[in-house]
Scaffold this motif. Structure first.
Motif, PDB file in Angstrom:
ATOM      1  N   ASP A 246       0.835  -1.205   0.000  1.00 31.94           N
ATOM      2  CA  ASP A 246       0.000   0.000   0.000  1.00 31.94           C
ATOM      3  C   ASP A 246       0.872   1.258   0.000  1.00 31.94           C
ATOM      4  N   SER A 247       1.842   1.304   0.923  1.00 33.92           N
ATOM      5  CA  SER A 247       2.721   2.479   0.987  1.00 33.92           C
ATOM      6  C   SER A 247       3.608   2.598  -0.241  1.00 33.92           C
ATOM      7  N   LEU A 248       4.040   1.469  -0.783  1.00 34.41           N
ATOM      8  CA  LEU A 248       4.842   1.525  -2.002  1.00 34.41           C
ATOM      9  C   LEU A 248       4.018   2.072  -3.164  1.00 34.41           C
ATOM     10  N   ALA A 249       2.738   1.706  -3.223  1.00 35.88           N
ATOM     11  CA  ALA A 249       1.856   2.261  -4.260  1.00 35.88           C
ATOM     12  C   ALA A 249       1.670   3.756  -4.058  1.00 35.88           C
ATOM     13  N   ALA A 250       1.522   4.178  -2.786  1.00 35.54           N
ATOM     14  CA  ALA A 250       1.384   5.607  -2.492  1.00 35.54           C
ATOM     15  C   ALA A 250       2.650   6.358  -2.888  1.00 35.54           C
ATOM     16  N   TRP A 251       3.801   5.758  -2.605  1.00 36.89           N
ATOM     17  CA  TRP A 251       5.064   6.390  -2.981  1.00 36.89           C
ATOM     18  C   TRP A 251       5.172   6.537  -4.499  1.00 36.89           C
ATOM     19  N   LEU A 252       4.806   5.481  -5.242  1.00 40.43           N
ATOM     20  CA  LEU A 252       4.897   5.547  -6.698  1.00 40.43           C
ATOM     21  C   LEU A 252       3.938   6.595  -7.248  1.00 40.43           C
ATOM     22  N   ALA A 253       2.721   6.659  -6.697  1.00 38.67           N
ATOM     23  CA  ALA A 253       1.754   7.661  -7.164  1.00 38.67           C
ATOM     24  C   ALA A 253       2.272   9.071  -6.912  1.00 38.67           C
ATOM     25  N   GLY A 254       2.946   9.274  -5.781  1.00 39.97           N
ATOM     26  CA  GLY A 254       3.529  10.580  -5.518  1.00 39.97           C
ATOM     27  C   GLY A 254       4.726  10.881  -6.398  1.00 39.97           C
ATOM     28  N   HIS A 255       5.394   9.850  -6.839  1.00 41.98           N
ATOM     29  CA  HIS A 255       6.565   9.994  -7.719  1.00 41.98           C
ATOM     30  C   HIS A 255       6.156  10.370  -9.143  1.00 41.98           C
ATOM     31  N   ILE A 256       4.967   9.930  -9.561  1.00 40.07           N
ATOM     32  CA  ILE A 256       4.487  10.201 -10.917  1.00 40.07           C
ATOM     33  C   ILE A 256       3.667  11.488 -10.900  1.00 40.07           C
ATOM     34  N   PRO A 257       4.068  12.512 -11.621  1.00 35.29           N
ATOM     35  CA  PRO A 257       3.359  13.791 -11.571  1.00 35.29           C
ATOM     36  C   PRO A 257       1.882  13.650 -11.925  1.00 35.29           C
ATOM     37  N   GLY A 258       1.012  14.149 -11.028  1.00 35.12           N
ATOM     38  CA  GLY A 258      -0.416  14.183 -11.307  1.00 35.12           C
ATOM     39  C   GLY A 258      -1.147  12.872 -11.183  1.00 35.12           C
ATOM     40  N   ALA A 259      -0.477  11.799 -10.767  1.00 38.77           N
ATOM     41  CA  ALA A 259      -1.126  10.485 -10.710  1.00 38.77           C
ATOM     42  C   ALA A 259      -2.150  10.416  -9.588  1.00 38.77           C
ATOM     43  N   ARG A 260      -3.199   9.640  -9.830  1.00 36.42           N
ATOM     44  CA  ARG A 260      -4.165   9.290  -8.791  1.00 36.42           C
ATOM     45  C   ARG A 260      -3.893   7.856  -8.349  1.00 36.42           C
ATOM     46  N   LEU A 261      -4.423   7.481  -7.192  1.00 34.47           N
ATOM     47  CA  LEU A 261      -4.171   6.162  -6.629  1.00 34.47           C
ATOM     48  C   LEU A 261      -5.491   5.484  -6.286  1.00 34.47           C
ATOM     49  N   CYS A 262      -5.627   4.230  -6.703  1.00 34.32           N
ATOM     50  CA  CYS A 262      -6.789   3.415  -6.352  1.00 34.32           C
ATOM     51  C   CYS A 262      -6.301   2.122  -5.713  1.00 34.32           C
ATOM     52  N   LEU A 263      -6.721   1.879  -4.473  1.00 29.22           N
ATOM     53  CA  LEU A 263      -6.403   0.638  -3.783  1.00 29.22           C
ATOM     54  C   LEU A 263      -7.560  -0.330  -3.962  1.00 29.22           C
ATOM     55  N   ILE A 264      -7.297  -1.499  -4.519  1.00 28.88           N
ATOM     56  CA  ILE A 264      -8.335  -2.526  -4.655  1.00 28.88           C
ATOM     57  C   ILE A 264      -8.194  -3.479  -3.478  1.00 28.88           C
ATOM     58  N   LYS A 265      -9.199  -3.443  -2.595  1.00 33.06           N
ATOM     59  CA  LYS A 265      -9.185  -4.211  -1.356  1.00 33.06           C
ATOM     60  C   LYS A 265     -10.320  -5.227  -1.354  1.00 33.06           C
ATOM     61  N   GLN A 266     -10.283  -6.113  -0.389  1.00 34.28           N
ATOM     62  CA  GLN A 266     -11.376  -7.067  -0.217  1.00 34.28           C
ATOM     63  C   GLN A 266     -12.310  -6.621   0.899  1.00 34.28           C
ATOM     64  N   ILE A 267     -12.529  -5.327   0.971  1.00 30.70           N
ATOM     65  CA  ILE A 267     -13.438  -4.769   1.961  1.00 30.70           C
ATOM     66  C   ILE A 267     -14.150  -3.584   1.331  1.00 30.70           C
ATOM     67  N   ASP A 268     -15.439  -3.440   1.628  1.00 30.29           N
ATOM     68  CA  ASP A 268     -16.212  -2.305   1.136  1.00 30.29           C
ATOM     69  C   ASP A 268     -16.266  -1.236   2.223  1.00 30.29           C
ATOM     70  N   LEU A 269     -15.966  -0.015   1.837  1.00 31.98           N
ATOM     71  CA  LEU A 269     -15.917   1.092   2.785  1.00 31.98           C
ATOM     72  C   LEU A 269     -17.150   1.970   2.672  1.00 31.98           C
ATOM     73  N   PRO A 270     -17.538   2.638   3.752  1.00 27.02           N
ATOM     74  CA  PRO A 270     -18.625   3.617   3.664  1.00 27.02           C
ATOM     75  C   PRO A 270     -18.218   4.803   2.810  1.00 27.02           C
ATOM     76  N   ASP A 271     -19.205   5.493   2.282  1.00 20.46           N
ATOM     77  CA  ASP A 271     -18.928   6.597   1.359  1.00 20.46           C
ATOM     78  C   ASP A 271     -18.165   7.741   2.005  1.00 20.46           C
ATOM     79  N   ASP A 272     -18.295   7.895   3.331  1.00 17.93           N
ATOM     80  CA  ASP A 272     -17.647   9.021   4.002  1.00 17.93           C
ATOM     81  C   ASP A 272     -16.318   8.624   4.645  1.00 17.93           C
ATOM     82  N   SER A 273     -15.690   7.590   4.149  1.00 17.72           N
ATOM     83  CA  SER A 273     -14.435   7.120   4.726  1.00 17.72           C
ATOM     84  C   SER A 273     -13.343   8.177   4.606  1.00 17.72           C
ATOM     85  N   THR A 274     -12.465   8.202   5.605  1.00 14.50           N
ATOM     86  CA  THR A 274     -11.350   9.142   5.626  1.00 14.50           C
ATOM     87  C   THR A 274     -10.037   8.377   5.732  1.00 14.50           C
TER      88      THR A 274
END
Length: 224
Positions: free
Chosen positions: A133-161
């Motif tokens: 997860d952190s390595l993906a966050a690091w890579l997204a920050g390394h790539i200018p303008g990139a967004r990050l999507c984590l595909i998990k096996q859990i569904d989160l509420p819409d107001d998750s922080t």
């Protein structure tokens, strides 16, 4: 790599961390198909899955240190990544900026092999506080303008922080520190899978957009 070298991919790349927990589930191929339907330029960061679990299991038995376990866990990510490449039709391995941009320019989907770049980055801790997860966050920050999507096996509420994710240990200990303030974060779960292919084909990340902090509490004096 300088911003200009990312060329037309700036502000459009979606880094997708594909959880290794999907490795032995029926949804593995369904998620892969959805990702391959994407009209966005996508970079996949593979999780470690059962390969990383083997590192965790055997570290106390063999006795190697955390820095060694960290590198072995990245090798586990690369094992799952190679499995994904073998299953996909557009997926290719890539270990550096040049490999990622070359794959995207061909219309392929690079699967990041993290060891060369991550081991060369002194800001990345070499212990279990950092997972895929952190390595993906690091890579997204390394790539200018990139967004990050984590595909998990859990569904989160819409107001998750972000704070709620960290508090529930849905992301690793280092994630909130590694994630750039400029990186827009989404988390997708099983309930997002049916629509994921359509959303990605239309250029929209699946899942919920994650806020950075809880909403401030109402001011008692003002409300009175």
């Amino acid at each position: 790599m300088a911003d200009g070298e990312w060329g037309r991919f700036l502000d459009n790349i979606l880094v997708v961390k594909f959880g290794g927990s999907y490795a032995t589930t029926p949804d593995l191929l369904r998620w892969l198909k959805a990702i391959e339907d994407s009209s966005l330029p996508v970079v996949i960061v593979p999780g470690g899955g059962p390969f990383a679990e083997a590192v965790r299991r055997y570290q106390p038995r063999i006795g190697f240190n955390d820095a060694t376990a960290h590198e072995m866990a990245m090798l586990a990510m690369e094992q799952f990544g190679l499995a994904l490449v073998g299953l996909g039709s557009r997926l290719v391995r890539a270990s550096d900026d040049a490999g990622i941009t070359a794959a995207l320019a061909r219309g392929d989907i690079p699967v990041w092999m993290p060891r060369p770049m991550a081991l060369a980055a002194p800001e990345i801790a070499q212990d279990w506080s950092v997972t895929s997860d952190s390595l993906a966050a690091w890579l997204a920050g390394h790539i200018p303008g990139a967004r990050l999507c984590l595909i998990k096996q859990i569904d989160l509420p819409d107001d998750s922080t972000l704070a709620a994710l960290a508090g529930a240990e849905i992301v690793d200990e280092a994630f909130a520190k590694v994630l750039s303030e400029a990186t827009e974060l989404f988390v997708a779960g099983p309930a997002d899978l049916p629509a994921a292919g359509i959303m990605l084909s239309e250029g929209t990340p699946p899942g919920r957009r994650i806020g950075r902090a809880p909403s401030p509490a109402p001011d008692a004096a003002a409300s009175g």
